[in-house]
Design a protein around this motif. Structure first.
Motif, short mmCIF file in Angstrom:
data_model
loop_
_atom_site.label_atom_id
_atom_site.label_comp_id
_atom_site.label_asym_id
_atom_site.label_seq_id
_atom_site.Cartn_x
_atom_site.Cartn_y
_atom_site.Cartn_z
N LEU A 176 0.82 -1.13 -0.05
CA LEU A 176 -0.15 -0.05 0.20
C LEU A 176 0.94 1.22 0.08
N ALA A 177 2.10 1.36 0.79
CA ALA A 177 3.04 2.37 0.74
C ALA A 177 3.20 2.73 -0.87
N VAL A 178 3.91 1.69 -1.52
CA VAL A 178 4.18 1.59 -2.80
C VAL A 178 3.27 2.51 -3.55
N ILE A 179 1.76 1.75 -3.44
CA ILE A 179 0.67 2.36 -4.16
C ILE A 179 0.50 3.92 -4.01
N GLU A 180 0.67 4.16 -2.63
CA GLU A 180 0.33 5.54 -2.37
C GLU A 180 1.54 6.50 -3.18
N ARG A 181 2.72 6.20 -3.02
CA ARG A 181 3.79 6.82 -3.60
C ARG A 181 3.93 6.96 -5.08
N MET A 198 -6.04 -1.52 -7.29
CA MET A 198 -4.85 -2.30 -6.54
C MET A 198 -5.51 -2.51 -5.09
N ARG A 199 -5.98 -1.46 -4.44
CA ARG A 199 -6.35 -1.42 -3.02
C ARG A 199 -7.35 -2.64 -2.83
N ARG A 203 -7.37 -6.27 -0.89
CA ARG A 203 -8.52 -6.77 0.09
C ARG A 203 -8.95 -8.26 -0.45
N GLU A 204 -9.18 -8.40 -1.59
CA GLU A 204 -9.60 -9.69 -2.17
C GLU A 204 -8.66 -10.77 -1.74
N VAL A 205 -7.25 -10.52 -1.85
CA VAL A 205 -6.26 -11.56 -1.55
C VAL A 205 -6.13 -11.68 -0.16
N GLY A 206 -6.93 -11.04 0.60
CA GLY A 206 -6.85 -11.02 2.04
C GLY A 206 -5.61 -10.36 2.71
N GLY A 207 -5.31 -9.18 2.19
CA GLY A 207 -4.13 -8.52 2.82
C GLY A 207 -4.75 -7.35 3.59
N VAL A 208 -5.88 -6.67 3.61
CA VAL A 208 -6.40 -5.73 4.68
C VAL A 208 -7.95 -6.07 4.84
#
Length: 208
Positions: A176-181, A198-199, A203-208
């Motif tokens: 998520l930090a990379v996406i924000e950058r 991407m976010r 979420r679908e892969v279970g990361g957040v």
């Protein structure tokens, strides 16, 4: 003379007195697959003063820590070499490693391919590569770098999905930090829709 080491996509390559050529040609010591790299793009050589990088007249240039190399440049441990969309890291001389590659080893371009020394490129290696691209992007054109990160993140998420392996909280935070950058590089919002997609995938892969 001590050997220097280059890390590229999880594999460590020794650089000694003989010239180590980097590029798309199958005859290079380190073979790249990105279209922005020239067939013989740049070369590394161990000299008495240290490890020296020379651009071989490449079309798109060779960058070290965001600065284009004009001719030759002396490298230091921790330097990041950018060739097209690929990033290589300079390591300390004589770093002991279990992933040492021979000078003639070709780095696999398939994410699921096994290296000649029996190691595989892990999800952790790929995430480190993605973070390296984003961290070194300060002086690079934003769009090509963002595209490289976009493709690499898509590959990382696909692998997690194919393996049925959820993304851990720590890993998702880093992604998520990379996406924000990347999103911040485009103040007009050109990558905003991509960032939201991407976010949602994380979420679908279970990361957040």
């Amino acid at each position: 003379m001590a050997a220097h080491w280059i890390r590229f996509k999880g594999t460590h390559f020794p650089v000694r007195r003989e010239e180590t050529v980097i590029g798309r040609s199958a005859y290079c010591s380190i073979v790249l697959s990105n279209e922005l790299a020239s067939r013989q793009h740049c070369a590394l050589k161990a000299a008495p003063e240290g490890l020296v990088l020379t651009d071989l007249g490449s079309r798109n240039g060779t960058y070290v820590n965001g600065e284009r190399v004009d001719g030759s440049r002396l490298l230091a441990a921790g330097d990041l070499i950018k060739v097209g969309t690929d990033l290589l890291e300079v390591l300390d001389a004589d770093v002991p490693t279990r992933k040492a590659a021979t000078q003639t080893s070709r780095v696999p371009t398939d994410e699921n391919e096994v290296y000649e020394d029996g190691t595989t490129r892990t999800n952790v290696d790929l995430l480190e590569f993605i973070e390296g691209l984003s961290n070194a992007a300060g002086s690079f054109p934003a769009d090509p770098t963002a595209t490289a990160i976009e493709h690499s993140l898509a590959s990382l998420l696909k692998r997690h999905t194919d393996q049925g392996e959820p993304i851990g909280k720590s890993q998702s935070t880093r992604i998520l930090a990379v996406i924000e950058r990347v999103d911040s590089w485009f103040p007009q919002g050109e990558r905003r829709a991509w960032a939201e997609r991407m976010r949602e995938q994380i979420r679908e892969v279970g990361g957040v």
